[in-house]
Write a protein that holds these residues in place. Structure first.
Motif, PDB file in Angstrom:
ATOM      1  N   SER A  44      -5.437  -9.284  -3.462  1.00  0.00           N
ATOM      2  CA  SER A  44      -4.362  -9.194  -2.481  1.00  0.00           C
ATOM      3  C   SER A  44      -4.257  -7.758  -1.980  1.00  0.00           C
ATOM      4  O   SER A  44      -4.547  -6.804  -2.707  1.00  0.00           O
ATOM      5  N   ASN A  45      -3.872  -7.630  -0.720  1.00  0.00           N
ATOM      6  CA  ASN A  45      -3.662  -6.318  -0.118  1.00  0.00           C
ATOM      7  C   ASN A  45      -2.210  -5.908  -0.305  1.00  0.00           C
ATOM      8  O   ASN A  45      -1.300  -6.717  -0.106  1.00  0.00           O
ATOM      9  N   VAL A  46      -2.002  -4.656  -0.682  1.00  0.00           N
ATOM     10  CA  VAL A  46      -0.660  -4.164  -0.996  1.00  0.00           C
ATOM     11  C   VAL A  46      -0.371  -2.925  -0.146  1.00  0.00           C
ATOM     12  O   VAL A  46      -1.203  -2.019  -0.050  1.00  0.00           O
ATOM     13  N   THR A  47       0.809  -2.900   0.467  1.00  0.00           N
ATOM     14  CA  THR A  47       1.281  -1.712   1.181  1.00  0.00           C
ATOM     15  C   THR A  47       2.670  -1.371   0.660  1.00  0.00           C
ATOM     16  O   THR A  47       3.544  -2.238   0.592  1.00  0.00           O
ATOM     17  N   VAL A  48       2.854  -0.108   0.269  1.00  0.00           N
ATOM     18  CA  VAL A  48       4.127   0.339  -0.311  1.00  0.00           C
ATOM     19  C   VAL A  48       4.711   1.453   0.545  1.00  0.00           C
ATOM     20  O   VAL A  48       4.003   2.390   0.943  1.00  0.00           O
ATOM     21  N   TYR A  49       6.017   1.335   0.825  1.00  0.00           N
ATOM     22  CA  TYR A  49       6.768   2.420   1.452  1.00  0.00           C
ATOM     23  C   TYR A  49       7.880   2.824   0.487  1.00  0.00           C
ATOM     24  O   TYR A  49       8.562   1.969  -0.087  1.00  0.00           O
ATOM     25  N   TYR A  50       8.064   4.128   0.342  1.00  0.00           N
ATOM     26  CA  TYR A  50       9.164   4.637  -0.498  1.00  0.00           C
ATOM     27  C   TYR A  50       9.873   5.749   0.250  1.00  0.00           C
ATOM     28  O   TYR A  50       9.243   6.596   0.888  1.00  0.00           O
ATOM     29  N   LYS A  51      11.197   5.719   0.175  1.00  0.00           N
ATOM     30  CA  LYS A  51      12.010   6.788   0.758  1.00  0.00           C
ATOM     31  C   LYS A  51      13.054   7.214  -0.265  1.00  0.00           C
ATOM     32  O   LYS A  51      13.774   6.378  -0.810  1.00  0.00           O
ATOM     33  N   ASN A  52      13.094   8.490  -0.531  1.00  0.00           N
ATOM     34  CA  ASN A  52      14.035   9.039  -1.507  1.00  0.00           C
ATOM     35  C   ASN A  52      15.479   8.757  -1.075  1.00  0.00           C
ATOM     36  O   ASN A  52      15.801   8.837   0.117  1.00  0.00           O
ATOM     37  N   PRO A  53      16.390   8.407  -1.988  1.00  0.00           N
ATOM     38  CA  PRO A  53      16.173   8.415  -3.434  1.00  0.00           C
ATOM     39  C   PRO A  53      15.752   7.078  -4.042  1.00  0.00           C
ATOM     40  O   PRO A  53      15.172   7.049  -5.105  1.00  0.00           O
ATOM     41  N   ASP A  54      16.035   5.951  -3.350  1.00  0.00           N
ATOM     42  CA  ASP A  54      15.853   4.683  -4.062  1.00  0.00           C
ATOM     43  C   ASP A  54      15.555   3.518  -3.121  1.00  0.00           C
ATOM     44  O   ASP A  54      16.018   2.406  -3.352  1.00  0.00           O
ATOM     45  N   LEU A  55      14.788   3.758  -2.058  1.00  0.00           N
ATOM     46  CA  LEU A  55      14.431   2.699  -1.127  1.00  0.00           C
ATOM     47  C   LEU A  55      12.952   2.348  -1.302  1.00  0.00           C
ATOM     48  O   LEU A  55      12.095   3.236  -1.262  1.00  0.00           O
ATOM     49  N   TYR A  56      12.672   1.048  -1.478  1.00  0.00           N
ATOM     50  CA  TYR A  56      11.293   0.595  -1.673  1.00  0.00           C
ATOM     51  C   TYR A  56      11.014  -0.609  -0.770  1.00  0.00           C
ATOM     52  O   TYR A  56      11.887  -1.446  -0.541  1.00  0.00           O
ATOM     53  N   ARG A  57       9.763  -0.668  -0.318  1.00  0.00           N
ATOM     54  CA  ARG A  57       9.285  -1.839   0.413  1.00  0.00           C
ATOM     55  C   ARG A  57       7.835  -2.071  -0.017  1.00  0.00           C
ATOM     56  O   ARG A  57       6.981  -1.192   0.147  1.00  0.00           O
ATOM     57  N   VAL A  58       7.572  -3.247  -0.595  1.00  0.00           N
ATOM     58  CA  VAL A  58       6.234  -3.602  -1.050  1.00  0.00           C
ATOM     59  C   VAL A  58       5.795  -4.846  -0.290  1.00  0.00           C
ATOM     60  O   VAL A  58       6.406  -5.904  -0.412  1.00  0.00           O
ATOM     61  N   GLU A  59       4.744  -4.724   0.526  1.00  0.00           N
ATOM     62  CA  GLU A  59       4.215  -5.840   1.305  1.00  0.00           C
ATOM     63  C   GLU A  59       2.975  -6.395   0.614  1.00  0.00           C
ATOM     64  O   GLU A  59       2.091  -5.641   0.213  1.00  0.00           O
TER      65      GLU A  59
END
Length: 318
Positions: A44-59
């Motif tokens: 599977s292909n995974v793309t992760v975005y993170y923004k400080n302090p506690d925001l996550y997005r995992v596609e």
């Protein structure tokens, strides 16, 4: 003195990884996750975005598939978005602090700090750490090997093994961008769902689906009863297995909801090759190709439960 200090700084890049992660403002990571199951190996292909302090997005998406699932963590909680059926889970979970996630820099950092008995092997271009990993609550103990690039001090590959050295998964980092500008809309539920649904045809996805039987079962487990109901778009089946252990499997056709449907669940999150499984105390639940899968057992180890669940899927093997 300047030369000596610079040399030592380069050598310490890997050991400074937890501090580097702690100071990050944001990152975008892409990679490929290879998951090994008794029913086959899946990518599977995974793309992760993170923004400080506690925001996550995992596609998460399987190659050549329109169906994408997304894990979101924002100020309102933790969510699993399934745009193909216009539904999301709101998960009662401390994700991503609960378990080991090879695609999250914070998870790798947490595990490195926590394991005081980790093994380190420094090579010319890479540094390898071998340390404990945790798939989910009450799972059998597993280990992970994290391979760092000595020049960048950043991870390149992560392997997770059972205690008998059987490889469960391999994550390879393809790209990693640090401290870039990220719009907070990336982490909003409604905006994310709207954006993800834009790639679907106007008439929606025509699911190629069928009710299935597990191709993997622990030794001594036998089908005792099956109950099929419904037809066409509302088919469902309940399978009851017994013997040396017990398990109930529910498969149910799900059509896209006209308005966004939210379901509240408790559990940990586990990537089941392109889809997100919610792993509860005695259950796992996931959606794929318009089918809801629920497996329940009080005496089957959770890794085995995940393997049985994967073997129900119609996804092509590698």
């Amino acid at each position: 003195l300047f030369s000596i200090t610079s040399c030592n700084k380069n050598k310490d890049l890997v050991s400074a990884f937890p501090e580097t992660v702690n100071n990050l403002k944001s990152y975008k990571l892409t990679g490929t996750l290879e998951s090994n199951f008794p029913s086959g190996t899946k990518i599977s292909n995974v793309t992760v975005y993170y923004k400080n302090p506690d925001l996550y997005r995992v596609e998460l998406v399987l190659p050549n598939s329109l169906e994408k699932q997304v894990i979101l963590k924002n100020n309102n909680g933790v969510y699993v978005l399934i745009p193909s059926i216009n539904k999301n889970f709101k998960v009662s979970s401390k994700w991503p602090l609960t378990s080991s996630y090879p695609y999250l820099l914070q998870s790798l950092s947490k595990d490195l700090i926590a394991d005081q008995d980790k093994k380190i092997e420094v090579k010319e271009n890479q540094t390898e750490y071998i340390l404990k990993a945790k798939l989910f609550d009450n799972a059998e103990e597993t280990n992970q090997k994290i391979i760092f690039n000595n020049k960048t001090g950043l991870p390149e590959e992560i392997y997770i093994y059972k205690n008998d050295e059987t490889m469960l998964s391999h994550f390879k980092v393809d790209t990693l961008e640090l401290d870039l500008e990220l719009n907070e809309e990336l982490f909003e539920n409604n905006k994310t769902m709207e954006t993800l649904k834009e790639i679907f045809p106007d008439e929606g996805i025509d699911f190629d689906r069928a009710l299935t039987y597990p191709t993997y079962c622990p030794q001594g487990l036998m089908l005792k009863e099956e109950v099929k109901t419904g037809s066409n778009e509302d088919r469902r089946i309940i399978l009851t297995y017994g013997g040396t252990s017990f398990i109930t499997i529910l498969e149910e056709y799900v059509s896209p909801y006209e308005t966004l449907k939210t379901e509240y669940v408790d559990g940990d999150l586990y990537v089941l090759a392109g889809v997100v499984a919610v792993v509860g105390e005695d259950t796992i639940k996931f959606y794929e190709a318009g089918i809801e899968y629920t497996l329940a057992s009080t005496n089957i180890e959770k890794t085995e439960l995940v393997w049985i669940g994967d073997s129900l899927r119609m996804t092509d093997e590698k």
